[in-house]
Design a protein around this motif. Structure first.
Motif, PDB file in Angstrom:
ATOM      1  N   ALA A  68      49.439  -2.370  48.037  1.00  0.00           N
ATOM      2  CA  ALA A  68      49.549  -1.049  48.663  1.00  0.00           C
ATOM      3  C   ALA A  68      48.464  -0.862  49.723  1.00  0.00           C
ATOM      4  O   ALA A  68      48.737  -0.379  50.826  1.00  0.00           O
ATOM      5  CB  ALA A  68      49.447   0.048  47.607  1.00  0.00           C
ATOM      6  N   GLY A  69      47.240  -1.270  49.412  1.00  0.00           N
ATOM      7  CA  GLY A  69      46.163  -1.147  50.386  1.00  0.00           C
ATOM      8  C   GLY A  69      46.351  -2.047  51.587  1.00  0.00           C
ATOM      9  O   GLY A  69      46.167  -1.631  52.735  1.00  0.00           O
ATOM     10  N   SER A  70      46.747  -3.290  51.348  1.00  0.00           N
ATOM     11  CA  SER A  70      46.897  -4.217  52.473  1.00  0.00           C
ATOM     12  C   SER A  70      48.108  -3.893  53.335  1.00  0.00           C
ATOM     13  O   SER A  70      48.044  -4.012  54.566  1.00  0.00           O
ATOM     14  CB  SER A  70      46.974  -5.653  51.960  1.00  0.00           C
ATOM     15  N   ILE A  71      49.197  -3.460  52.730  1.00  0.00           N
ATOM     16  CA  ILE A  71      50.369  -3.088  53.531  1.00  0.00           C
ATOM     17  C   ILE A  71      50.082  -1.828  54.333  1.00  0.00           C
ATOM     18  O   ILE A  71      50.498  -1.712  55.490  1.00  0.00           O
ATOM     19  CB  ILE A  71      51.612  -2.923  52.629  1.00  0.00           C
ATOM     20  N   SER A  72      49.341  -0.879  53.754  1.00  0.00           N
ATOM     21  CA  SER A  72      48.968   0.323  54.503  1.00  0.00           C
ATOM     22  C   SER A  72      48.145  -0.045  55.729  1.00  0.00           C
ATOM     23  O   SER A  72      48.356   0.487  56.823  1.00  0.00           O
ATOM     24  CB  SER A  72      48.175   1.278  53.623  1.00  0.00           C
ATOM     25  N   ALA A  73      47.208  -0.968  55.559  1.00  0.00           N
ATOM     26  CA  ALA A  73      46.383  -1.395  56.684  1.00  0.00           C
ATOM     27  C   ALA A  73      47.212  -2.129  57.727  1.00  0.00           C
ATOM     28  O   ALA A  73      47.069  -1.879  58.938  1.00  0.00           O
ATOM     29  CB  ALA A  73      45.255  -2.286  56.190  1.00  0.00           C
ATOM     30  N   ALA A  74      48.084  -3.026  57.290  1.00  0.00           N
ATOM     31  CA  ALA A  74      48.887  -3.809  58.231  1.00  0.00           C
ATOM     32  C   ALA A  74      49.835  -2.931  59.034  1.00  0.00           C
ATOM     33  O   ALA A  74      49.961  -3.087  60.261  1.00  0.00           O
ATOM     34  CB  ALA A  74      49.671  -4.884  57.477  1.00  0.00           C
ATOM     35  N   VAL A  75      50.495  -1.988  58.363  1.00  0.00           N
ATOM     36  CA  VAL A  75      51.428  -1.111  59.069  1.00  0.00           C
ATOM     37  C   VAL A  75      50.670  -0.185  60.017  1.00  0.00           C
ATOM     38  O   VAL A  75      51.128   0.098  61.130  1.00  0.00           O
ATOM     39  CB  VAL A  75      52.298  -0.319  58.070  1.00  0.00           C
TER      40      VAL A  75
ATOM     41  N   ALA B 235      55.297   4.970  46.472  1.00  0.00           N
ATOM     42  CA  ALA B 235      55.734   5.418  47.805  1.00  0.00           C
ATOM     43  C   ALA B 235      54.769   6.459  48.375  1.00  0.00           C
ATOM     44  O   ALA B 235      54.424   6.418  49.563  1.00  0.00           O
ATOM     45  CB  ALA B 235      57.148   5.987  47.727  1.00  0.00           C
ATOM     46  N   ALA B 236      54.308   7.359  47.522  1.00  0.00           N
ATOM     47  CA  ALA B 236      53.349   8.378  47.992  1.00  0.00           C
ATOM     48  C   ALA B 236      52.023   7.750  48.381  1.00  0.00           C
ATOM     49  O   ALA B 236      51.417   8.132  49.394  1.00  0.00           O
ATOM     50  CB  ALA B 236      53.138   9.434  46.912  1.00  0.00           C
ATOM     51  N   SER B 237      51.560   6.768  47.606  1.00  0.00           N
ATOM     52  CA  SER B 237      50.295   6.129  47.963  1.00  0.00           C
ATOM     53  C   SER B 237      50.429   5.293  49.231  1.00  0.00           C
ATOM     54  O   SER B 237      49.496   5.233  50.040  1.00  0.00           O
ATOM     55  CB  SER B 237      49.777   5.278  46.809  1.00  0.00           C
TER      56      SER B 237
ATOM     57  N   VAL C 229      48.894   7.321  56.589  1.00  0.00           N
ATOM     58  CA  VAL C 229      48.292   8.482  57.254  1.00  0.00           C
ATOM     59  C   VAL C 229      46.780   8.286  57.374  1.00  0.00           C
ATOM     60  O   VAL C 229      46.198   8.519  58.446  1.00  0.00           O
ATOM     61  CB  VAL C 229      48.622   9.781  56.471  1.00  0.00           C
ATOM     62  N   ILE C 230      46.148   7.849  56.297  1.00  0.00           N
ATOM     63  CA  ILE C 230      44.700   7.619  56.325  1.00  0.00           C
ATOM     64  C   ILE C 230      44.361   6.488  57.293  1.00  0.00           C
ATOM     65  O   ILE C 230      43.388   6.573  58.052  1.00  0.00           O
ATOM     66  CB  ILE C 230      44.174   7.325  54.905  1.00  0.00           C
ATOM     67  N   GLY C 231      45.157   5.429  57.285  1.00  0.00           N
ATOM     68  CA  GLY C 231      44.917   4.319  58.208  1.00  0.00           C
ATOM     69  C   GLY C 231      45.066   4.732  59.662  1.00  0.00           C
ATOM     70  O   GLY C 231      44.257   4.353  60.517  1.00  0.00           O
ATOM     71  N   HIS C 232      46.094   5.519  59.951  1.00  0.00           N
ATOM     72  CA  HIS C 232      46.291   5.996  61.324  1.00  0.00           C
ATOM     73  C   HIS C 232      45.133   6.892  61.745  1.00  0.00           C
ATOM     74  O   HIS C 232      44.642   6.805  62.875  1.00  0.00           O
ATOM     75  CB  HIS C 232      47.622   6.752  61.435  1.00  0.00           C
ATOM     76  N   THR C 233      44.677   7.732  60.822  1.00  0.00           N
ATOM     77  CA  THR C 233      43.545   8.613  61.125  1.00  0.00           C
ATOM     78  C   THR C 233      42.275   7.799  61.357  1.00  0.00           C
ATOM     79  O   THR C 233      41.506   8.092  62.278  1.00  0.00           O
ATOM     80  CB  THR C 233      43.332   9.616  59.982  1.00  0.00           C
ATOM     81  N   ALA C 234      42.049   6.776  60.544  1.00  0.00           N
ATOM     82  CA  ALA C 234      40.863   5.931  60.715  1.00  0.00           C
ATOM     83  C   ALA C 234      40.891   5.203  62.050  1.00  0.00           C
ATOM     84  O   ALA C 234      39.866   5.103  62.739  1.00  0.00           O
ATOM     85  CB  ALA C 234      40.758   4.927  59.569  1.00  0.00           C
TER      86      ALA C 234
ATOM     87  N   HIS D 123      57.718   4.853  60.097  1.00  0.00           N
ATOM     88  CA  HIS D 123      56.813   4.877  58.958  1.00  0.00           C
ATOM     89  C   HIS D 123      57.567   5.107  57.654  1.00  0.00           C
ATOM     90  O   HIS D 123      57.224   4.522  56.614  1.00  0.00           O
ATOM     91  CB  HIS D 123      55.736   5.950  59.144  1.00  0.00           C
ATOM     92  N   ALA D 124      58.588   5.958  57.675  1.00  0.00           N
ATOM     93  CA  ALA D 124      59.388   6.202  56.464  1.00  0.00           C
ATOM     94  C   ALA D 124      60.121   4.929  56.042  1.00  0.00           C
ATOM     95  O   ALA D 124      60.181   4.608  54.846  1.00  0.00           O
ATOM     96  CB  ALA D 124      60.367   7.338  56.704  1.00  0.00           C
ATOM     97  N   VAL D 125      60.664   4.200  57.011  1.00  0.00           N
ATOM     98  CA  VAL D 125      61.346   2.947  56.690  1.00  0.00           C
ATOM     99  C   VAL D 125      60.336   1.932  56.147  1.00  0.00           C
ATOM    100  O   VAL D 125      60.613   1.216  55.178  1.00  0.00           O
ATOM    101  CB  VAL D 125      62.081   2.398  57.935  1.00  0.00           C
ATOM    102  N   ALA D 126      59.151   1.879  56.750  1.00  0.00           N
ATOM    103  CA  ALA D 126      58.110   0.956  56.271  1.00  0.00           C
ATOM    104  C   ALA D 126      57.690   1.292  54.845  1.00  0.00           C
ATOM    105  O   ALA D 126      57.487   0.393  54.026  1.00  0.00           O
ATOM    106  CB  ALA D 126      56.907   0.994  57.204  1.00  0.00           C
ATOM    107  N   VAL D 127      57.566   2.577  54.529  1.00  0.00           N
ATOM    108  CA  VAL D 127      57.210   2.985  53.167  1.00  0.00           C
ATOM    109  C   VAL D 127      58.314   2.569  52.195  1.00  0.00           C
ATOM    110  O   VAL D 127      58.037   2.016  51.122  1.00  0.00           O
ATOM    111  CB  VAL D 127      56.965   4.512  53.098  1.00  0.00           C
TER     112      VAL D 127
END
Length: 175
Positions: A16-23, A69-71, A77-82, A103-107
Motif C-alpha cells: 500500500a505504501g509503495s503503490i501510493s508512492a509510485a502512483v 482502498a481507503a488507505s 492524496v498524501i503523496g500528491h500533497t508531499a 486515481h480512482a482506477v489506480a486505487v
C-alpha cells in the motif's frame, strides 16, 4: 515467530505504501512533466511509509477491502500533497475529472491486485504446509532410560550425611 496473518498484514502495508508512492510520482510527472525534487521525494517516502505502517498495523478483518482502498486513496492524496509542497514551482492542486478518474482506477486496480496477492500467498503457504510433511516424514524418537550406576563406593562423608538423623535440609536441630 509471527503468524501468517501478521506477515500478510505487513505485506499489505508495504504494498500500500509503495503503490501510493509510485502512483503519486507517476501522476505528478504526467501532470507537470517534471521530475520531483529531492526534498519532495523525501517527504513522499516518509508520508507513504507512514501510510504503509498504518495499513500494516491495523487489522480490519471484516472490512479489509474497504480499508485497503481507503488507505490507498489517502496515500495518493498524501503523496500528491508531499510532492506539491516540496516542488520548486507550486502548480497547485488542480483536480481535473480525468485525474480523479485515473486515481480512482489506480486505487481499484491496486486494491484488487494486493488482495489477490495476499490470497495467493495464503493458498501457497497452505499448500506448502500440507506438502512439506509428506516429503520428509518425521524421524522416530528413540527415548532410552538412563541408568546411573556408581563406579566407586560412597566416601565416608556421604555415609555420615546419609546416616545422620537430621539430613541435609531444614533448620538446625534444637539442642
Amino acid at each position: 515467530m509471527s503468524t501468517p496473518k501478521a506477515t500478510f498484514a505487513r505485506m499489505r502495508g508495504a504494498f500500500a505504501g509503495s503503490i501510493s508512492a509510485a502512483v503519486s510520482v507517476a501522476a505528478h510527472a504526467a501532470g507537470d512533466g517534471m521530475a520531483p525534487t529531492e526534498s519532495s521525494v523525501v517527504l513522499l517516502v516518509l508520508a507513504c511509509a507512514a501510510v504503509g505502517a498504518v495499513s500494516a498495523t491495523t487489522l480490519a478483518d471484516r472490512h479489509a477491502t474497504w480499508f485497503l482502498a481507503a488507505s490507498l486513496a489517502l496515500g495518493q492524496v498524501i503523496g500528491h500533497t508531499a510532492l506539491t509542497v516540496g516542488a520548486v514551482n507550486h502548480h497547485g492542486s488542480q483536480l481535473s475529472p480525468a485525474m480523479v478518474a485515473a486515481h480512482a482506477v489506480a486505487v481499484g486496480v491496486a486494491t484488487v491486485l494486493i488482495l489477490a496477492g495476499e490470497r495467493g500467498c495464503t493458498l501457497a503457504v497452505a499448500a506448502l504446509s500440507r506438502i512439506i510433511p509428506l516429503l520428509r516424514p518425521p524421524l522416530p524418537v528413540v527415548a532410552c532410560a538412563a541408568v546411573c550406576v556408581p563406579t566407586s563406593p560412597p566416601t565416608l562423608a556421604r555415609w555420615l550425611l546419609v546416616g545422620s538423623s537430621i539430613g541435609t535440609r531444614g533448620p538446625p536441630h534444637p539442642a
